[in-house]
Design a protein around this motif. Structure first.
Motif, PDB file in Angstrom:
ATOM      1  N   GLN A 178       0.731  -0.929  -0.033  1.00 49.72           N
ATOM      2  CA  GLN A 178      -0.051   0.098   0.082  1.00 49.72           C
ATOM      3  C   GLN A 178       0.994   1.451  -0.161  1.00 49.72           C
ATOM      4  O   GLN A 178       0.555   2.282  -0.633  1.00 49.72           O
ATOM      5  CB  GLN A 178      -0.940  -0.066   1.421  1.00 49.72           C
ATOM      6  N   ARG A 181       2.282   2.073  -3.127  1.00 57.31           N
ATOM      7  CA  ARG A 181       1.172   2.638  -4.361  1.00 57.31           C
ATOM      8  C   ARG A 181       1.137   4.063  -3.959  1.00 57.31           C
ATOM      9  O   ARG A 181       0.915   4.767  -4.829  1.00 57.31           O
ATOM     10  CB  ARG A 181       0.100   1.767  -4.059  1.00 57.31           C
ATOM     11  N   CYS A 182       0.999   4.289  -2.696  1.00 56.11           N
ATOM     12  CA  CYS A 182       1.036   5.772  -2.386  1.00 56.11           C
ATOM     13  C   CYS A 182       2.237   6.620  -2.861  1.00 56.11           C
ATOM     14  O   CYS A 182       2.149   7.745  -3.362  1.00 56.11           O
ATOM     15  CB  CYS A 182       0.859   5.788  -0.845  1.00 56.11           C
ATOM     16  N   GLY A 232      -5.234  -3.132   0.144  1.00 55.20           N
ATOM     17  CA  GLY A 232      -5.792  -2.852  -1.335  1.00 55.20           C
ATOM     18  C   GLY A 232      -5.063  -4.101  -2.307  1.00 55.20           C
ATOM     19  O   GLY A 232      -5.334  -4.072  -3.513  1.00 55.20           O
ATOM     20  N   ALA A 347      -8.292   2.269  -2.915  1.00 57.65           N
ATOM     21  CA  ALA A 347      -7.130   1.937  -3.660  1.00 57.65           C
ATOM     22  C   ALA A 347      -7.416   1.867  -5.091  1.00 57.65           C
ATOM     23  O   ALA A 347      -6.191   1.444  -5.760  1.00 57.65           O
ATOM     24  CB  ALA A 347      -6.399   0.749  -3.175  1.00 57.65           C
TER      25      ALA A 347
END
Length: 365
Positions: A178, A181-182, A232, A347
């Motif tokens: 996660q 991805r951020c 996600g 997400a």
């Protein structure tokens, strides 16, 4: 640290029938704020230690409660006290950066700053903040990716002497996924592509979805059950099947979620995080029920006891942590449609990275 006042209407948005009133949400946010030190650090509770992951979770809760200046101060603390290699230590006594008590540097602890920074930006639209924090996020991601294994999974930590621990934890790697991805979302926002991060993110996601053998077996812990969904990484039918598989093992009706089976101990943090995962896969009614069930952990000051041993009818440990309260406020915020929180935990709009050519082409869920 004096409170700058919260954003108008912020805790009204956190009212959730059967769970919290706006006044109760405000009390919970005030409880977290009271734990925060003047320098921005947020330990578990005053006198206990700070770890970087729970510090970020608490800062995210401050943002959903409209306490944006306090959240900014929490991220500034991280930027100010980041180690030269991009890491933070695993624990600091009472949030004092000069008194680290665990000199290991854990990969998921260090990665999570990216989730918090992106959440804060989405909460505030503060471009100056995201520019100020970019070097911090970049260095943290580079530290973490140096621990990635050939199979895509992320090694747990570096020991105090710098030795890498290659063993990977499913919960930790899911949280890192996660965070990556951020971090990619931040890079895209800044128009500064990071192709190596895209490859690493794709490889990690694939390992979580398709190669459970690459992770230590911690299946007794509820976090290993729901974290691939919360992060996600799993969506669609595979996420639904995972939730169904663990439900009867971990959920104690009317009390919350066990931390670890078979122990007769439910915990507020795990319960609130499960509720957030349930919201993310469209099971909002179940999420509300879980949050309602753990209100027996609520104390008069608006904070929550960490856990409850139901065979002994006793709160244990005897502590009320900022991160337990923070997890609850984040779950309530998602259920209430808070845009920053739904973006980070839903997400759908986060970059997915580049999937490896392993195991053939398969759906991402």
């Amino acid at each position: 640290m004096t409170s700058p006042g919260r954003e108008q209407g912020s805790t009204e948005r956190l009212a959730l029938p059967g769970v919290l009133t706006a006044e109760q949400a405000a009390a919970t946010a005030a409880g977290i704020a009271a734990i925060q030190r003047a320098d921005g650090a947020i330990p578990w509770f005053r006198g206990h230690h700070l770890d970087p992951w729970d510090h970020v979770e608490s800062a995210m809760a401050l943002d959903v409660a409209g306490e944006h200046e306090r959240a900014d101060a929490a991220y500034t603390w991280l930027a100010r006290h980041q180690n030269a290699d991009g890491s933070w230590y695993a624990a600091y006594q009472d949030g004092d950066a000069q008194r680290p008590t665990d000199l290991a540097r854990e990969s998921n602890f260090c990665a999570y700053v990216a989730v918090g920074v992106w959440h804060h930006y989405l909460s505030t639209g503060d471009d100056a903040f995201i520019e100020r924090m970019w070097n911090c996020v970049h260095a943290a991601v580079e530290f973490v990716l140096a621990l990635q294994q050939p199979g895509g999974q992320i090694g747990w930590k570096r020991e105090a002497d710098g030795r890498p621990v290659a063993d990977a934890l499913l919960t930790g790697s899911s949280s890192v996924h996660q965070a990556l991805r951020c971090a990619l979302a931040i890079a895209e926002h800044r128009e500064e592509p990071q192709p190596d991060w895209e490859l690493a993110t794709g490889a990690l996601g694939h390992a979580i979805r398709r190669h459970p053998e690459r992770f230590l077996d911690k299946s007794r812990y509820s976090m290993d059950w729901y974290y691939p969904v919360l992060s996600g990484t799993l969506r669609g039918p595979r996420a639904d099947a995972r939730i169904a598989e663990g439900w009867d093992r971990f959920v104690v009706p009317n009390l919350g979620v066990r931390c670890v089976v078979p122990n007769p101990w439910v915990t507020g943090g795990e319960s609130a995080e499960l509720a957030l995962a349930l919201w993310a896969v469209g099971q909002s009614d179940r999420a509300v029920r879980i949050l309602a069930d753990i209100q027996h952990l609520r104390a008069d000051d608006g904070l929550y006891w960490t856990g409850y041993v139901f065979e002994d009818d006793a709160f244990w440990p005897v502590e009320r942590t900022a991160w337990t309260a923070g997890a609850l406020l984040l779950a309530v915020a998602a259920l209430g449609g808070d845009e920053a929180t739904t973006a980070v935990f839903g997400a759908e709009r986060l970059p997915a990275g580049l999937a490896p050519g392993c195991c053939g082409k398969r759906p991402a869920g």
